[in-house]
Design a protein around this motif. Structure first.
Motif, short mmCIF file in Angstrom:
data_model
loop_
_atom_site.label_atom_id
_atom_site.label_comp_id
_atom_site.label_asym_id
_atom_site.label_seq_id
_atom_site.Cartn_x
_atom_site.Cartn_y
_atom_site.Cartn_z
N SER A 174 -31.07 -25.42 17.65
CA SER A 174 -30.73 -26.00 18.94
C SER A 174 -29.26 -26.40 18.92
N HIS A 229 -38.92 -32.15 13.32
CA HIS A 229 -37.49 -32.42 13.32
C HIS A 229 -37.16 -33.91 13.41
N VAL A 285 -28.08 -29.79 13.72
CA VAL A 285 -28.93 -29.43 14.86
C VAL A 285 -28.85 -27.93 15.13
N LEU A 307 -36.54 -29.36 20.25
CA LEU A 307 -36.86 -29.78 18.89
C LEU A 307 -38.31 -30.25 18.88
#
Length: 419
Positions: free
Chosen positions: A309, A294, A304, A290
């Motif tokens: 991710s 983020h 997420v 990230l």
């Protein structure tokens, strides 16, 4: 807001059995064994929205529901505490401070599933956690909360502690089952899935420590209470985040699901003095990076995932602008290559080859075609027997997706630009 997992923790010592009970411990067990059917306990867990905290994030109650009720013979529950992924140490911290939530949670899970005998599969290096569990199991038996005829009912449940040699592949549930049977820990063919044919060919559920430790509070307080702990409407409960890397205080913290990435870092004092956030791995070594944009991302499974991710195990590894992400990715790939069980060709041969290419790039001997080859391996290593190699490719995928310029700079300058 009182969060369930660390509420019993004491500073620098383990909570005692009496302290745990005085603070409401084993109330969920009493409520279930004296006033709820196994099906009602299972439905409460389904309604709570609890998702597996070991990495995959699969709904826990739904996983339990896959166990057939009509199959003859014994069924089994296994708690996976073979915590081996870099950046992940939450289960150890939890058990070193409080083994009782896991013991109570496993007893409730056994009751819901119709399991007579369950196992805690713990890595041998977790000596303090294992000692706490051994003592806690004996204390629960002496109090009539475990063992024969629990609380005077007809239900009897035993927990056994199994110390493993500890290998990362044992995080894969069927490899763990093989290891518990005394076999080489290779993954098994699926189907059949463990819920139908697992340990000693019987129906088996494998859950993580953090997952099972949530069960007592869910049963005691209800599904709606647990869902209400989350800060986002689709979330449920709290999450343990083990934060390492370039933060002021490396620590394991409990926060509501849906807390932002920034809130997770703030709980550890923020970035180290004079350092600027560059990237982080949010869910253990097998997740993509990230980036600074983020920081306001709610840390929950679906949010997420939409950001590219995975929340995974909640192992947050933080990198600042002085860190080389090629080197960091190489370090992770080196771990995965070593931990491969060698069962299937893409993993056995592909991971060492990826390690070799990244080593060349980091040492200034890379060429442009290496980037092409690495991208091909991100794709090819998804065709494997289990999830080890696809997980290993996650940080590499993130490196090539978000930091290709840094990789290319190594190649053009024929050295690591940050050294």
């Amino acid at each position: 807001m009182t969060l369930p997992l660390f509420r019993h923790n004491r500073a620098n010592r383990v909570v005692t059995f009496d302290e745990y009970r005085e603070e409401g411990g084993f109330e969920g067990l009493k409520k279930a064994f004296t006033g709820m059917s196994p099906a009602e306990v299972q439905q409460t867990v389904i309604d709570s929205g609890l998702r597996g905290r070991g990495g995959a994030g699969f709904p826990t109650g739904r996983k339990w529901s896959f166990v057939p009720r009509d199959l003859p013979g014994p069924r089994w529950l296994i708690c996976n505490c073979d915590e081996m992924e870099p950046g992940t140490y939450k289960d150890r911290v939890l058990l070193e401070h409080n083994p009782y939530s896991l013991i109570e949670g496993m007893t409730l899970a056994c009751y819901a599933l119709g399991v007579r005998h369950a196992f805690i599969f713990i890595r041998k290096g977790y000596e303090k956690a294992a000692a706490n569990l051994a003592r806690g199991i004996e204390e629960a038996k002496q109090a009539g909360l475990l063992g024969e005829k629990i609380l005077g009912t007809e239900h009897s449940i035993d927990l056994d502690l199994h110390l493993s040699a500890g290998r990362y592949i044992c995080g894969e549930e069927t490899a763990l089952i093989n290891a518990l049977e005394g076999r080489r820990p290779n993954p098994r063919q699926k189907p059949p899935f463990p819920a139908v044919k697992g340990l000693w060919q019987g129906p088996t559920v494998v859950n993580n420590v953090e997952t099972l430790a949530n069960i007592p509070a869910i049963v005691a307080n209800g599904a709606a209470w647990f869902k209400g702990l989350a800060l986002n409407p689709e979330g449920a409960g709290s999450k343990l985040f083990c934060v390492s890397g370039s933060v002021k205080n490396r620590a394991c913290v409990e926060l509501p699901i849906g807390s932002t990435l920034e809130a997770v870092l703030d709980a550890c004092g923020g970035m180290r003095e004079g350092r600027k956030f560059k990237a982080c791995i949010p869910g253990g070594a097998s997740t993509q990076f990230l980036k600074p944009e983020h920081m306001t991302l709610p840390m929950d499974y679906d949010t997420v995932a939409k950001a590219g991710s995975r929340l995974g195990s909640g192992g947050v590894i933080v990198f600042d602008e002085s860190h080389c992400l090629v080197e960091a990715t190489l370090n992770l790939i080196t771990f995965f290559a070593r931990e491969s069980c060698g069962w299937c060709t893409p993993c056995r041969e592909g991971l060492p080859f990826v390690k070799e290419i990244l080593t060349r790039i980091e040492n200034g001997r890379g060429v442009e075609d290496d980037i092409v080859i690495l991208r091909e391996h991100v794709k090819y290593l998804n065709y494997t027997f289990c999830a080890l190699a696809p997980g290993a490719m996650a940080p590499l995928d993130g490196l090539l997706r978000d930091f290709e310029d840094e990789v290319r700079e190594h190649i053009v300058k024929k050295k690591c630009p940050l050294k």
